[in-house]
Design an enzyme around this catalytic site. Structure first.
Site, short mmCIF file in Angstrom:
data_model
loop_
_atom_site.label_atom_id
_atom_site.label_comp_id
_atom_site.label_asym_id
_atom_site.label_seq_id
_atom_site.Cartn_x
_atom_site.Cartn_y
_atom_site.Cartn_z
N GLY A 36 -6.33 20.82 11.70
CA GLY A 36 -4.53 20.76 12.26
C GLY A 36 -3.45 20.93 11.50
O GLY A 36 -3.55 22.06 10.45
N ARG A 65 -9.06 15.26 20.59
CA ARG A 65 -9.36 13.46 20.50
C ARG A 65 -10.39 14.12 19.94
O ARG A 65 -11.22 12.82 19.47
CB ARG A 65 -9.54 13.61 21.76
N LYS A 138 -17.72 2.83 3.21
CA LYS A 138 -19.00 2.07 2.90
C LYS A 138 -20.57 3.03 2.03
O LYS A 138 -20.89 1.67 1.31
CB LYS A 138 -20.16 2.29 4.44
N HIS A 277 16.76 -25.89 -2.60
CA HIS A 277 15.28 -26.35 -2.00
C HIS A 277 14.90 -26.80 -0.73
O HIS A 277 14.68 -27.52 0.45
CB HIS A 277 15.22 -27.73 -2.24
#
Length: 525
Positions: A36, A65, A138, A277
């Site tokens: 693309g 897609r 992976k 505080h």
């Protein structure tokens, strides 16, 4: 162990540095696959690029897609170069190794932030991108994965030093970063989907945040700490720009957040909150910012030393000059004019933060607190009592001036650690009692601090005389109310709801005290 990069797949939404990175890869002999807009940008720069569809022999379909979800892509990423069986399978199926994946994802988070409709958000959920990232991560033993343009230079430099290869250490670091990115992406999607379904508390809570700053230490020097942002646009310390001063510490950040959230409660007039505080030691409104500052400081100037100052207007020169007289850790404001910046620039260690706006006190948000083995999640306390919601329960009604101060005091009390008692007079706090186990002790401490501040200022009259008092929760007994009466308070605001409400109301009537119930509690632990 190094892994040489011969083939790279680039498909990015954020094209920052894309052309330069692709050019560097090409110069080192890397074949570039792309899709693309990324392919068009690379090709337009005169860099050879091969479309993924040409590589796979399968066309891009379904409006994009399906384009990288193909065995020739994922086989090229997942095939283990060290296993002969994997390499044989790649050869048998005409799958070429892909040694680097450069992907950043469809801008789902940005699309949601812009308020896009449901269908547009769905279409901006990336499927192929996370799949390629996870496959490459992976198999980081052989594949380099990059999801952040800030890593481009590191990869190029390392390839130059290693004959076109990356090191195992770098690939492992980048793989961890890649899994963190896909995890955050999925978290953003699941959180958005839960919101679309109206699920405030989904079955599985996903939390995603980005490291903004590793801190020198935590609440104490022996603790490690870091500051993360959640990507929300709520104005405050997380979105602020630091214009000057030392690095913010863990405690600075915590207290600055408390200060800005408190001062954001007030928008009708200039207001100032001074925090120490995480509790206010002075809050005030005024006709001008400098008036509000001086009123806030007068409440407890001793505690204000080394505190955090938050203002709800553009910081001006006059107010900055007064602030410069006090040792303060942080000043946070929606903006500061040039003259104010110049004044505070002389205070080298003072941190000056500008947020660009105020936090919405009634805005939707969640707070998360860790427990041993779990978390507590709740809506941020955006409750705000309005004038016409108050219920007068005593014989004497509060005056208009008392009502103004009562509402002011109750807003301040929302930001005071429980048990919280706040005395207010003429639009400023005169005594604050915080964090006590007994409400009557908070009432006495607030009065005592007011008395001490008055003495130190050379005043003869009690500051709490003629004041109003706020309690963050109901008075369980009349003793807390009677302590306020003894201090000189003339009106009280509290939630009500105690089994002994009638006893407390009777005590107020006996001393001609006006009291209103809010029906809303503001515990803050």
């Amino acid at each position: 162990m190094t892994a040489r990069i011969a083939r790279a797949l680039i498909s990015v939404s954020d094209k920052t540095g894309l052309v330069e990175f692709a050019k560097s890869l090409h110069e080192q002999g890397v074949e570039i696959l792309s899709t693309g807009g990324s392919a068009k940008a690379i090709e337009a720069a005169g860099i050879p690029v091969k479309e993924v569809a040409d590589h796979t022999g399968f066309p891009e379909i379904m409006d994009g897609r399906v384009k990288t979800l193909h065995p020739k892509i994922h086989g090229g990423l997942l095939g283990r170069r060290s296993l002969s069986s994997h390499m044989q399978a790649m050869e048998n199926n005409d799958i070429s190794p892909i040694d680097l994946v450069c992907v950043n994802l469809y801008p789902f988070e940005e699309t949601v932030a812009k308020g896009a409709d449901f269908d547009t958000c769905i279409e901006n959920i990336d499927i192929g991108g996370p799949s390629m990232i996870r496959s490459a991560a992976k198999n980081h033993e052989s594949v380099t994965v990059v999801v952040d343009p800030s890593d481009y230079d590191r990869i190029v430099a390392e390839m130059k030093d290693n004959a076109g290869a990356t090191t195992a250490e770098t690939r492992r670091v980048l793989a961890a970063k890649a899994f963190a990115r896909t995890g955050a992406y999925d978290s953003a999607i699941s959180s958005w989907f839960a919101g679309e379904l109206g699920e405030t508390f989904p079955q599985r809570l996903n939390v995603s945040a980005e490291l903004k700053q590793t801190l020198r230490y935590g609440e104490n020097p022996h603790q490690q700490a870091a500051f993360y942002t959640n990507g929300k646009n709520r104005a405050g310390v997380a979105t602020a720009t630091q214009l000057q001063g030392k690095e913010l510490s863990f405690n600075n950040l915590n207290d600055t957040d408390a200060a800005f959230e408190l001062v954001s409660e007030f928008d009708e007039k200039p207001a100032v909150a001074i925090i120490k505080h995480a509790n206010p030691c002075g809050v005030a409104e005024g006709a001008t910012l400098i008036e509000a500052y001086n009123k806030a400081l007068s409440c407890d100037p001793v505690s204000a030393f080394g505190g955090i100052i938050a203002v709800n207007r553009t910081l001006d020169k006059a107010t900055a000059e007064e602030i410069a007289k006090l040792f303060a850790e942080v000043v946070i404001c929606p903006d500061a004019d040039d003259a104010a910046k110049e004044v505070l620039a002389a205070k080298k260690n003072l941190r000056l933060l500008v947020t660009g706006g105020m936090a919405d006190p009634e805005g939707e948000d969640m707070t998360l607190r860790s427990l041993a083995g779990g978390y507590l999640l709740q809506n941020r306390d955006a409750g705000r009592v309005k004038r016409d919601e108050l219920k007068v329960v005593t014989k004497r009604k509060p005056t208009e001036a008392e009502l103004d101060d009562l509402l002011f005091a109750f807003r301040v009390g929302k930001h005071v650690k429980s048990n919280a008692i706040v005395y207010v007079k003429d639009g400023k706090t005169v005594g604050v009692g915080a964090g006590q186990m007994s409400r009557v002790d908070s009432s006495r401490i607030a009065a005592w601090k007011a008395e001490e501040a008055g003495k130190n200022a050379g005043e003869t009259a009690l500051r709490t005389m003629g004041s109003v008092v706020s309690s963050d929760a109901f008075f369980p007994f009349a003793d807390g109310l009677l302590a306020a009466v003894k201090a000189g308070a003339t009106a009280v605001i509290q939630p009500g709801g105690s089994m002994r409400d009638e006893e407390v109301i009777a005590a107020a009537d006996e001393h001609d005290i006006a009291m209103v119930f809010t029906g809303m509690r503001h515990f803050r632990h």
